[in-house]
Design a protein around this motif. Structure first.
Motif, mmCIF file in Angstrom:
data_model
loop_
_atom_site.group_PDB
_atom_site.id
_atom_site.type_symbol
_atom_site.label_atom_id
_atom_site.label_comp_id
_atom_site.label_asym_id
_atom_site.label_seq_id
_atom_site.Cartn_x
_atom_site.Cartn_y
_atom_site.Cartn_z
ATOM 1 N N VAL A 169 91.754 0.616 -0.643
ATOM 2 C CA VAL A 169 90.307 0.499 -0.839
ATOM 3 C C VAL A 169 89.942 -0.948 -1.161
ATOM 4 O O VAL A 169 88.951 -1.468 -0.652
ATOM 5 N N ALA A 170 90.763 -1.599 -1.995
ATOM 6 C CA ALA A 170 90.473 -2.992 -2.358
ATOM 7 C C ALA A 170 90.462 -3.877 -1.111
ATOM 8 O O ALA A 170 89.607 -4.756 -0.969
ATOM 9 N N ASN A 171 91.409 -3.648 -0.213
ATOM 10 C CA ASN A 171 91.429 -4.457 1.010
ATOM 11 C C ASN A 171 90.245 -4.153 1.906
ATOM 12 O O ASN A 171 89.707 -5.045 2.567
ATOM 13 N N THR A 172 89.832 -2.885 1.934
ATOM 14 C CA THR A 172 88.647 -2.532 2.724
ATOM 15 C C THR A 172 87.407 -3.189 2.128
ATOM 16 O O THR A 172 86.575 -3.748 2.853
ATOM 17 N N VAL A 173 87.300 -3.119 0.811
ATOM 18 C CA VAL A 173 86.147 -3.743 0.143
ATOM 19 C C VAL A 173 86.197 -5.255 0.333
ATOM 20 O O VAL A 173 85.160 -5.898 0.491
ATOM 21 N N TYR A 174 87.415 -5.818 0.339
ATOM 22 C CA TYR A 174 87.533 -7.272 0.528
ATOM 23 C C TYR A 174 86.973 -7.685 1.875
ATOM 24 O O TYR A 174 86.438 -8.784 2.021
ATOM 25 N N LEU A 175 87.086 -6.782 2.860
ATOM 26 C CA LEU A 175 86.480 -7.066 4.167
ATOM 27 C C LEU A 175 84.969 -7.206 4.027
ATOM 28 O O LEU A 175 84.357 -8.061 4.672
ATOM 29 N N ILE A 176 84.389 -6.340 3.191
ATOM 30 C CA ILE A 176 82.944 -6.421 2.947
ATOM 31 C C ILE A 176 82.621 -7.740 2.252
ATOM 32 O O ILE A 176 81.668 -8.436 2.615
ATOM 33 N N VAL A 177 83.428 -8.078 1.249
ATOM 34 C CA VAL A 177 83.206 -9.331 0.528
ATOM 35 C C VAL A 177 83.374 -10.511 1.476
ATOM 36 O O VAL A 177 82.558 -11.435 1.491
ATOM 37 N N TYR A 178 84.423 -10.454 2.292
ATOM 38 C CA TYR A 178 84.696 -11.562 3.223
ATOM 39 C C TYR A 178 83.569 -11.727 4.226
ATOM 40 O O TYR A 178 83.203 -12.847 4.603
ATOM 41 N N ASN A 179 83.017 -10.592 4.641
ATOM 42 C CA ASN A 179 81.906 -10.591 5.588
ATOM 43 C C ASN A 179 80.700 -11.344 5.029
ATOM 44 O O ASN A 179 79.891 -11.884 5.773
ATOM 45 N N HIS A 185 76.150 -2.923 5.376
ATOM 46 C CA HIS A 185 77.572 -2.783 5.682
ATOM 47 C C HIS A 185 77.978 -1.318 5.636
ATOM 48 O O HIS A 185 78.990 -0.949 5.023
ATOM 49 N N LEU A 186 77.186 -0.493 6.296
ATOM 50 C CA LEU A 186 77.371 0.958 6.240
ATOM 51 C C LEU A 186 78.754 1.382 6.715
ATOM 52 O O LEU A 186 79.425 2.200 6.081
ATOM 53 N N TYR A 187 79.199 0.790 7.811
ATOM 54 C CA TYR A 187 80.487 1.190 8.396
ATOM 55 C C TYR A 187 81.635 0.909 7.431
ATOM 56 O O TYR A 187 82.462 1.792 7.155
ATOM 57 N N LEU A 188 81.666 -0.317 6.912
ATOM 58 C CA LEU A 188 82.766 -0.670 6.009
ATOM 59 C C LEU A 188 82.715 0.144 4.720
ATOM 60 O O LEU A 188 83.751 0.542 4.187
ATOM 61 N N ASN A 189 81.510 0.381 4.217
ATOM 62 C CA ASN A 189 81.384 1.199 3.011
ATOM 63 C C ASN A 189 81.850 2.632 3.270
ATOM 64 O O ASN A 189 82.505 3.249 2.425
ATOM 65 N N ALA A 190 81.540 3.156 4.456
ATOM 66 C CA ALA A 190 81.987 4.501 4.808
ATOM 67 C C ALA A 190 83.513 4.553 4.899
ATOM 68 O O ALA A 190 84.139 5.527 4.461
ATOM 69 N N MET A 191 84.098 3.486 5.449
ATOM 70 C CA MET A 191 85.572 3.431 5.538
ATOM 71 C C MET A 191 86.200 3.468 4.141
ATOM 72 O O MET A 191 87.179 4.162 3.890
ATOM 73 N N ALA A 192 85.638 2.693 3.240
ATOM 74 C CA ALA A 192 86.165 2.662 1.873
ATOM 75 C C ALA A 192 86.061 4.053 1.242
ATOM 76 O O ALA A 192 86.991 4.519 0.582
ATOM 77 N N ALA A 193 84.931 4.723 1.469
ATOM 78 C CA ALA A 193 84.732 6.072 0.916
ATOM 79 C C ALA A 193 85.757 7.046 1.495
ATOM 80 O O ALA A 193 86.301 7.891 0.782
ATOM 81 N N LEU A 194 86.049 6.908 2.785
ATOM 82 C CA LEU A 194 87.014 7.811 3.430
ATOM 83 C C LEU A 194 88.430 7.593 2.887
ATOM 84 O O LEU A 194 89.193 8.541 2.721
ATOM 85 N N VAL A 195 88.766 6.331 2.614
ATOM 86 C CA VAL A 195 90.100 6.049 2.051
ATOM 87 C C VAL A 195 90.222 6.696 0.668
ATOM 88 O O VAL A 195 91.241 7.307 0.339
ATOM 89 N N ILE A 196 89.165 6.561 -0.127
ATOM 90 C CA ILE A 196 89.166 7.195 -1.451
ATOM 91 C C ILE A 196 89.288 8.710 -1.301
ATOM 92 O O ILE A 196 90.060 9.367 -2.018
ATOM 93 N N ALA A 197 88.549 9.267 -0.349
ATOM 94 C CA ALA A 197 88.579 10.723 -0.124
ATOM 95 C C ALA A 197 89.985 11.174 0.254
ATOM 96 O O ALA A 197 90.485 12.187 -0.263
ATOM 97 N N ALA A 198 90.642 10.426 1.129
ATOM 98 C CA ALA A 198 91.982 10.799 1.575
ATOM 99 C C ALA A 198 92.972 10.777 0.406
ATOM 100 O O ALA A 198 93.784 11.695 0.241
ATOM 101 N N ALA A 199 92.875 9.729 -0.413
ATOM 102 C CA ALA A 199 93.786 9.610 -1.553
ATOM 103 C C ALA A 199 93.570 10.757 -2.543
ATOM 104 O O ALA A 199 94.525 11.362 -3.037
ATOM 105 N N LEU A 200 92.293 11.050 -2.807
ATOM 106 C CA LEU A 200 91.990 12.114 -3.771
ATOM 107 C C LEU A 200 92.396 13.477 -3.217
ATOM 108 O O LEU A 200 92.839 14.356 -3.959
ATOM 109 N N LEU A 201 92.247 13.645 -1.915
ATOM 110 C CA LEU A 201 92.624 14.918 -1.297
ATOM 111 C C LEU A 201 94.137 15.152 -1.446
ATOM 112 O O LEU A 201 94.573 16.243 -1.846
ATOM 113 N N LEU A 202 94.927 14.085 -1.179
ATOM 114 C CA LEU A 202 96.381 14.193 -1.349
ATOM 115 C C LEU A 202 96.738 14.553 -2.786
ATOM 116 O O LEU A 202 97.549 15.440 -3.050
#
Lengths: 297, 217
Positions: free
Chosen positions: A188-198, A18-35
């Motif tokens: 991030v939780a919703n993005t990860v939930y997509l991975i779980v749902y998958n 699930h590389l794509y979804l994991n990358a999305m979750a990482a990017l969301v975390i990065a954006a939040a931390l950057l702000l």
């Protein structure tokens, strides 16, 4: 007892599948931390500026006109001996007149009219940094009050307003930081939930063959940590880039006259941001899996 | 082995099961039969803890499943094997990985898992096929993989919900023969089905349900 090897293997497999979804979750975390990092950088530098201003705050004690020259020097030495005082300077009427003439245009004739002793002598007192708080300054000024001084001035109103402004800024910052954190957690939780749902079919089967919540959850927590790790690294690199951009562009454009350039966050802040990112990833994964486990048995 | 005491299951105003009292002995092979909507699947779901009775008591090996909290479900399910009409295999995992999952969840060492998986694949007639993926197998083969997963940890009870529902005649008979052989080893087997021909070919005790009531035992 499930071996760490089993858990690591399953986590690594899921990360890859699930590389794509994991990358999305990482990017969301990065954006939040950057702000958050940008906000912290601004506040860190603002606090540094305020520290400088605090050190420059001083008390002016104006002598009564009947106080003799000797008495004034005695009082000067007494004040200088106090532990909360960093520096004391005696300003004679002549010194005060020179100071005013240098700063106010066309005041000369007015002062001439009033006479050579129009301006009172004073003590200009600088307090040690630890005493540069509104309450401490007010207490010090109150302790000086007496028949020797006509007036004790320390810019009370300005200090109180400025500190109220700082407190408000800090409160706003804390609220903003909390809101960003909560928003990031849910994103991030919703993005990860997509991975779980998958993988819900697989996870349902695991439950049907007797997998415990720990067996199901552990690999996701590791995945969350990996997402947080990547997100933190991206955020810190991005923050460095933004900082360099701000230092180059803003300082020239706004002519801020700051003492030194905009400082980057110290190591303690950076480590804190890094750990926050990892924690965010783990927390988001935990929430998502728990949501799934609470559904159909 | 299995005892139901006046078990009723309601979904709102609808009673899926009404006042069911029945006993299934250890090592018995038993059909749960009846038309669609009779309550067969509901009964099986209660046996593996996916549903709780609205009234009554359900004992499985002496454990009151009707009062079992959610945290007790993993332990309950590790002692049973469950087979579904739609096989419920993980398409992205190999046959061996699917079968070995039931052992992986209890922390069995890898070497033991490999050995046991090969043994049960032999029982179900899929020896040497462990490296294949479910989508490449026929329906009958997939169901045999599901059976292998259900028996790999030597369960005391095997629940099968319409195990031949998606299979043609020949494959259905193959699967029933495997279930029969498992039963002969001492495992209690409950099969929910409405396939009268199968029940005639493999005659065993039948619990017949109609409109949620047990009409024949």
């Amino acid at each position: 007892m499930h071996s760490l090897q089993h858990i690591l293997r399953r986590a690594a497999r899921s990360l890859w599948e699930h590389l794509y979804l994991n990358a999305m979750a990482a990017l969301v975390i990065a954006a939040a931390l950057l702000l958050l990092g940008v906000y912290l950088t601004v506040q860190f530098n603002l606090n540094a500026i305020v520290d400088t201003w605090d050190r420059d705050i001083h008390v002016s004690a104006y002598f009564h006109e009947d106080v003799s020259q000797d008495r004034r020097f005695v009082l000067r030495d007494q004040v200088a001996a106090r532990p909360e005082v960093a520096q004391v300077r005696y300003v004679s009427p002549a010194d005060a007149r020179e100071w005013l003439l240098a700063r106010v245009d066309d005041i000369g004739p007015v002062l001439d009219e009033l006479g050579p002793d129009a301006l009172p002598a004073s003590l200009e007192i600088s307090l040690v940094p630890t005493q540069a708080t509104p309450d401490a300054i007010a207490a010090f000024a109150a302790s000086l009050a007496g028949p020797d001084f006509d007036d004790i001035d320390y810019g009370r109103e300005w200090i109180e307003r400025f500190n109220a402004f700082l407190s408000l800024l800090q409160l706003l910052g804390a609220v903003l930081g909390a809101l960003i954190g909560i928003a990031a957690l849910f994103l991030v939780a919703n993005t990860v939930y997509l991975i779980v749902y998958n993988r819900k079919d697989e996870l349902e089967i695991q439950k049907l063959v007797g997998a415990t919540p720990t067996f199901i959850t552990a690999p996701f927590l590791l995945e969350g940590a990996a997402q947080g790790l990547l997100g933190s690294i991206l955020a810190l690199v991005g923050l460095w880039g933004v900082h360099r951009l701000l230092v180059v562009r803003l300082q020239d454009a706004l002519q801020l006259g700051l003492a030194g350039e905009l400082a980057f966050l110290p190591w303690s802040y950076l480590v804190g941001l890094f750990l926050l990112g990892v924690g965010l990833g783990v927390a988001a994964s935990f929430l998502s899996v728990r949501r799934f486990l609470a559904s159909a048995p | 082995m299995i005892r139901l005491y006046h078990v009723t299951k309601r979904y709102g105003d609808i009673a899926a099961l009404r006042d069911i009292s029945v006993r299934v002995a250890k090592g018995e092979f038993c059909y749960i039969t009846g038309p669609s909507g009779a309550g067969k699947s509901t009964l099986l779901k209660m046996l593996y803890g996916a549903e709780h009775p609205t009234e009554g008591k359900l004992l499985l090996g002496g454990v009151d499943v009707s009062k079992l909290p959610r945290r007790g479900l993993p332990a309950l399910r590790r002692n049973m094997g469950i087979i579904f009409q739609d096989f419920k295999l993980i398409d992205s995992r190999t046959v061996a990985e699917n079968v070995g999952l039931a052992l992986e969840v209890i922390g069995t060492p890898r070497a033991t898992i490999d050995r046991r998986v090969q043994a049960v694949l032999g029982i179900v007639g899929l020896r040497g096929r462990g490296g294949e993926y479910p989508p490449t197998l026929s329906g009958g083969e997939q169901q045999r993989v599901a059976v292998a997963r259900a028996i790999v940890n030597d369960p005391s009870i095997l629940l099968a919900d319409e195990p031949t529902g998606n299979l043609d005649g020949g494959m259905a008979i193959e699967v029933m023969e495997i279930l029969q052989s498992i039963n002969l080893r001492g495992t209690t087997v409950l099969v929910a089905t409405h396939d009268a021909g199968l029940m005639e070919r493999f005659p065993y005790r039948s619990l017949r349900f109609e409109h949620g009531r047990l009409v024949q035992s």
